[in-house]
Design an enzyme around this catalytic site. Structure first.
Site, mmCIF file in Angstrom:
data_model
loop_
_atom_site.group_PDB
_atom_site.id
_atom_site.type_symbol
_atom_site.label_atom_id
_atom_site.label_comp_id
_atom_site.label_asym_id
_atom_site.label_seq_id
_atom_site.Cartn_x
_atom_site.Cartn_y
_atom_site.Cartn_z
ATOM 1 C CE LYS A 55 -2.118 -7.183 -14.494
ATOM 2 N NZ LYS A 55 -2.403 -7.805 -13.195
ATOM 3 C CD GLU A 77 3.103 -7.481 -8.212
ATOM 4 O OE1 GLU A 77 2.021 -7.542 -8.840
ATOM 5 O OE2 GLU A 77 3.307 -6.660 -7.312
ATOM 6 C CB SER A 343 -7.452 -9.215 -19.566
ATOM 7 O OG SER A 343 -6.725 -10.389 -19.899
#
Length: 365
Positions: A55, A77, A343
């Protein structure tokens, strides 16, 4: 469009990727799992990035863009909390205020990441309507953005939402696939036979797929959550597998819907995957047959979570464990060289795992 061509912006972002995030993230040959399944299993270690997941790649890009646009506040969010932590980190770095909208269910489930966001100076806004998970957090963030679109920048957390968000996030995440392609050629002298990534909204998958889309011999695999029961609405979040075209949050894509055409209820053991739609780029890739989409159940994901932890000493995020589970299934069935996008790391999940699954996997009471 202008900023992505600006040399000063690109140089600043590249410097942060290298000296702040720790890029390039390594590719690791999982030798024990490879031996067990009779295939070459490789992990793209996005879990080693600063903040613990992929991210941060797009959060830094979005924060720098917002700063140059004269914005004063970042809002977003989060489901599993990884995007929230990454954006709170980026906001602290560039000196901006930050509001993170998060469902009450996920706040309780992902407590370590909630604490991280507070420590970093972000305001975590609980969302208490509906299922109180990711979809409702997106609803609340969009509503907050529309109250002040002049001073706020909505740094969306995946390849979803209205244009240009899917393209923006994909472009910032493409560094994952570009690095991985070069690394696999350097390590093995060839491209992988298969590339595997989990899919909720789909940012990590679009990131790694971007490096291989033009390589037709490389099979691409997206992995959705089958949850507790793939055949029962509300018990899974397998949008591409069970959904149909619909409009939500300003974009058209495959969507899990109720009889009235409204977003359906969803569930996954992984908070980052329980979203009733999916990035429109994934819908396109499904429709043209370029990517194969599969499902993995909660139990299969937890088996993979513990297997990777105990075989290789790497605790994955539950989201990433879905990709690991599909990769071992592919390895046993087809062999070859398989690249998995790991990830995120599982630090955020260990309390939840110990409480709900510890007995099943031999953890002390």
């Amino acid at each position: 469009d202008a900023i992505i061509q600006d040399r000063g912006f690109l140089d600043e972002l590249a410097g942060l990727y290298r000296h702040y995030v720790g890029r390039p993230s390594p590719v690791f040959h999982a030798r024990h799992l490879s031996g067990k399944y009779g295939a070459g299993l490789y992990l793209k270690r996005e879990d080693l990035n600063h903040t613990g997941a992929h991210k941060i790649n797009h959060c830094l890009g979005e924060a720098l863009l917002a700063k140059r646009m004269g914005k004063t506040r970042l809002i977003a969010e989060t489901g599993a909390g990884q995007h929230g932590v990454a954006l709170a980190t980026a906001a602290a770095l560039v000196g901006m205020e930050c509001d993170i909208y998060m469902g009450e269910v996920d706040i309780a489930k992902e407590h370590p990441n909630v604490v991280r966001m507070h420590i970093l100076g972000a305001r975590v806004v609980p969302v208490g309507h509906g299922r109180r998970t990711l979809k409702e957090a997106v609803d609340a963030a969009f509503e907050a953005y529309l109250r002040d679109p002049v001073n706020q920048f909505y740094a969306i957390g995946s390849v979803v939402g209205p244009h240009p968000f899917p393209r923006m996030v994909r472009d910032f995440q493409s560094i994952v696939g570009n690095e991985a392609r070069e690394q696999m050629l350097e390590m093995t002298g060839r491209l992988p036979d298969h590339v595997v990534a989990c899919v909720g909204g789909g940012s990590n998958a679009m990131g790694i797929f971007s490096g291989f889309l033009d390589d037709e011999p490389v099979a691409l695999h997206g992995v959705e959550p089958a949850g507790r029961d793939l055949e029962v609405p509300g018990e899974h979040a397998a949008t591409l597998t069970k959904g149909r075209p619909g409009v939500m949050h300003g974009f058209k894509s495959y969507m899990l819907q109720n009889d009235a055409g409204e977003p359906g209820e969803v569930y996954s053991v992984a908070s980052g995957l329980d979203y009733p739609s999916v990035g429109p780029q994934h819908s396109h890739l499904k429709d043209i047959g370029r990517v194969n989409y599969h499902t993995i159940s909660d139990r299969e994901a937890m088996d993979a979570f513990f297997e990777l932890s105990r075989a290789e000493g790497i605790i994955p995020a539950i989201e990433s464990a879905h990709a690991v589970a599909q990769a071992t299934r592919l390895a046993a069935d087809k062999g070859g060289v398989i690249l998995i996008n790991l990830s995120g790391r599982g630090d955020k999940d260990i309390d939840f795992v110990a409480k709900h699954y510890g007995k099943d996997y031999g953890l002390p009471g």
